[in-house]
Design a protein around this motif. Sequence first.
Motif, PDB file in Angstrom:
ATOM      1  N   LEU A   1      19.373  23.004  28.953  1.00  0.00           N
ATOM      2  CA  LEU A   1      19.815  24.460  28.898  1.00  0.00           C
ATOM      3  C   LEU A   1      20.482  25.059  30.146  1.00  0.00           C
ATOM      4  CD1 LEU A   1      16.986  26.101  26.893  1.00  0.00           C
ATOM      5  CD2 LEU A   1      19.236  25.750  26.104  1.00  0.00           C
TER       6      LEU A   1
ATOM      7  N   ALA B   1      18.166  32.784  19.679  1.00  0.00           N
ATOM      8  CA  ALA B   1      19.565  32.548  20.214  1.00  0.00           C
ATOM      9  C   ALA B   1      20.592  33.680  19.950  1.00  0.00           C
ATOM     10  CB  ALA B   1      20.408  31.218  19.725  1.00  0.00           C
TER      11      ALA B   1
ATOM     12  N   THR C   1      28.342  22.059  24.960  1.00  0.00           N
ATOM     13  CA  THR C   1      28.494  22.608  25.983  1.00  0.00           C
ATOM     14  C   THR C   1      30.215  22.794  26.429  1.00  0.00           C
ATOM     15  OG1 THR C   1      26.810  21.715  27.158  1.00  0.00           O
ATOM     16  CG2 THR C   1      28.399  22.569  28.666  1.00  0.00           C
TER      17      THR C   1
ATOM     18  N   LEU D   1      23.331  27.121  20.832  1.00  0.00           N
ATOM     19  CA  LEU D   1      22.292  27.350  21.838  1.00  0.00           C
ATOM     20  C   LEU D   1      21.168  26.861  20.881  1.00  0.00           C
ATOM     21  CD1 LEU D   1      20.994  28.521  24.365  1.00  0.00           C
ATOM     22  CD2 LEU D   1      21.037  30.711  23.759  1.00  0.00           C
TER      23      LEU D   1
ATOM     24  N   THR E   1      17.496  31.709  30.181  1.00  0.00           N
ATOM     25  CA  THR E   1      17.886  30.918  28.834  1.00  0.00           C
ATOM     26  C   THR E   1      16.570  30.171  28.407  1.00  0.00           C
ATOM     27  OG1 THR E   1      20.235  30.881  29.663  1.00  0.00           O
ATOM     28  CG2 THR E   1      19.548  29.295  27.693  1.00  0.00           C
ATOM     29  N   ALA E   2      16.366  29.387  29.311  1.00  0.00           N
ATOM     30  CA  ALA E   2      15.005  28.351  28.863  1.00  0.00           C
ATOM     31  C   ALA E   2      13.890  29.343  28.320  1.00  0.00           C
ATOM     32  CB  ALA E   2      14.672  27.302  29.817  1.00  0.00           C
TER      33      ALA E   2
ATOM     34  N   ARG F   1      14.220  19.764  27.642  1.00  0.00           N
ATOM     35  CA  ARG F   1      14.916  21.183  27.360  1.00  0.00           C
ATOM     36  C   ARG F   1      15.419  22.257  28.429  1.00  0.00           C
ATOM     37  NH1 ARG F   1      11.410  24.555  23.777  1.00  0.00           N
ATOM     38  NH2 ARG F   1      11.669  22.648  22.136  1.00  0.00           N
TER      39      ARG F   1
ATOM     40  N   ALA G   1      18.013  23.913  21.507  1.00  0.00           N
ATOM     41  CA  ALA G   1      16.760  24.355  21.772  1.00  0.00           C
ATOM     42  C   ALA G   1      15.971  23.142  20.631  1.00  0.00           C
ATOM     43  CB  ALA G   1      16.393  25.589  21.562  1.00  0.00           C
TER      44      ALA G   1
ATOM     45  N   TRP H   1      23.960  23.862  30.136  1.00  0.00           N
ATOM     46  CA  TRP H   1      24.471  24.775  29.154  1.00  0.00           C
ATOM     47  C   TRP H   1      24.900  26.086  29.889  1.00  0.00           C
ATOM     48  CZ3 TRP H   1      23.701  29.231  26.666  1.00  0.00           C
ATOM     49  CH2 TRP H   1      24.587  29.802  25.878  1.00  0.00           C
TER      50      TRP H   1
ATOM     51  N   HIS I   1      14.351  29.661  16.648  1.00  0.00           N
ATOM     52  CA  HIS I   1      15.270  29.605  17.520  1.00  0.00           C
ATOM     53  C   HIS I   1      16.781  30.017  17.257  1.00  0.00           C
ATOM     54  CE1 HIS I   1      13.299  25.664  19.290  1.00  0.00           C
ATOM     55  NE2 HIS I   1      12.941  26.739  19.869  1.00  0.00           N
TER      56      HIS I   1
ATOM     57  N   MET J   1      14.525  30.824  24.898  1.00  0.00           N
ATOM     58  CA  MET J   1      14.361  30.098  23.650  1.00  0.00           C
ATOM     59  C   MET J   1      13.016  29.334  23.493  1.00  0.00           C
ATOM     60  SD  MET J   1      17.461  30.325  22.482  1.00  0.00           S
ATOM     61  CE  MET J   1      17.269  29.307  21.077  1.00  0.00           C
TER      62      MET J   1
END
Length: 518
Positions: free
Chosen positions: A170, A427, A50, A154, A411-412, A166, A158, A173, A423, A415
């Motif tokens: 995420l 990403a 991050t 990213l 984002t979640a 997760r 994941a 992040w 992944h 992914m």
Amino acid sequence: MIGWRVRGRTEDKGTPASAPYEPLERPPDCASVEREEHTSRRWLALTGLTAVTFLLLLDDTAVAVAQPAIQRQLGLNLEGLQWLVNVYTLTIAAFILLAGQLADRFGRRRMYLTGLAIFTLASLGAGLASSGASLIVMRAVQGFGAALVTPTALAIIADVFPRSQRATALGIWAGVSASALGLGPLVGAVINDSLGWRWIFLINAPVGVGVWLLARAVLRDDHAPRPSLRLDALGAVISGAGLLALVLRLTQANGAGWLSVRSIALFLGAGLCLALFIRHERLTAEPLLQLSLFKDRAFAGANIQILLATSVMCSLFFFLALYLQTVLSYSALEAGTGLLPLTITIVVVGPYAGRLADRIGPRIPVALGMLLLAGALLGLSGLRMDSSIGSLVPWLTLAGFAIGLVTAPTTATAMGSTDADGHGSAAAVFSTFQTTGLTLGIAIMGAILASFGPGAAFARTISDEHHAAFVRGFSTALTVNAVIALIAAGIALTMLRPTAGRTERPNGAAKEEPDRRP
């Protein structure tokens, strides 16, 4: 040492004995200690990942504040200053998809460390640059390093976090990443005023080295490299050329004219490259982009959401800072401080939004977030030439809350729509849409402002006429962005629903994944 219990006593493995052997039971607390160790390593890894992403995005906006000082010292003209800002984004956009395939071939951890090393060394070179040309070249190299890092980071998050954690990871992040765009002007102003513009780049060197050492110590690559994977070089060239043409068209159309021969040629070139790229990816054995990803409605919807949300969010950050400085006469430091209600709220809300989406699914949080963002934008559209920062704070806080609701679940979802093997590609695609949204939003809002007069887009004079034109244009652009947010809310309700026939899991994952170590 592994022991064996024989008739009530313990012997070393390999010691002869006539009695049957029974494995010596592991002390009951070892498993819990090991789990705690792995959990702490995960969160340490997330801290480093991050922090680096924050640095990469911060560099994109912090430089804008230092442009006058750079121009005075290095003698860059207006076109050179534009390239100083744009070449970073252009390079990232051109290499992100290739970065995903490189990570699959050589390993995600290795490519992450390589990209971070390149970014750190290029930052040192940029800070020591003796000419405008060398600074622009170092910015391009920075962009290449950032292109290797962003999607890889990213994908690693994941990979190493189990599904139960997760969404929260995420969310952190995504929230910190989004806040970096808003904090850029503030951090850039503080560094520029206290240490000079060179330290905007030089400060990345010690931070980059520290995070590189941390990442090397705590990151583990559970995704096995594929040395036999053939890189899709032709696909990389076609996609890179298309993205470059599109971004150039978006960033330079205001100066050359949206209907100029150059703008039309760039647009047609981008469209041709897109068509050729799709055809090539369908025919090649090991494509740069897995087009089958877009058959998943949730994955496609999440990428559309991040494109629209980022375009609205980044244009708001960029032009609101400009409004505070040029119309309300705040300093860069004061303007950056004024944006804190927006950025802090994003950071706070992001992790909770990730947990909420993991429980009830992403559709409601994302749709609600875009609706609230539309309301905040309409509220901000009432700004005037004599508005105060205090009158904007409630709307900025609401906008930050809304953006926090959107970024983590999208984002979640993106992914979570693939397994571990996918992944890297997911990403890379997500990061490409995010980067394009950043450029698209600023270009569209800049075009709207420019339509209100030549002095409206960048009102750097003290002319009340120019300031009035800027306010009218900015208000109109905020209203347009509110309409875009409403459209995005409708897309979230339609596309982020679970796919028929799949076991419904809030983050879009098709099945439970095993616990992974960093």
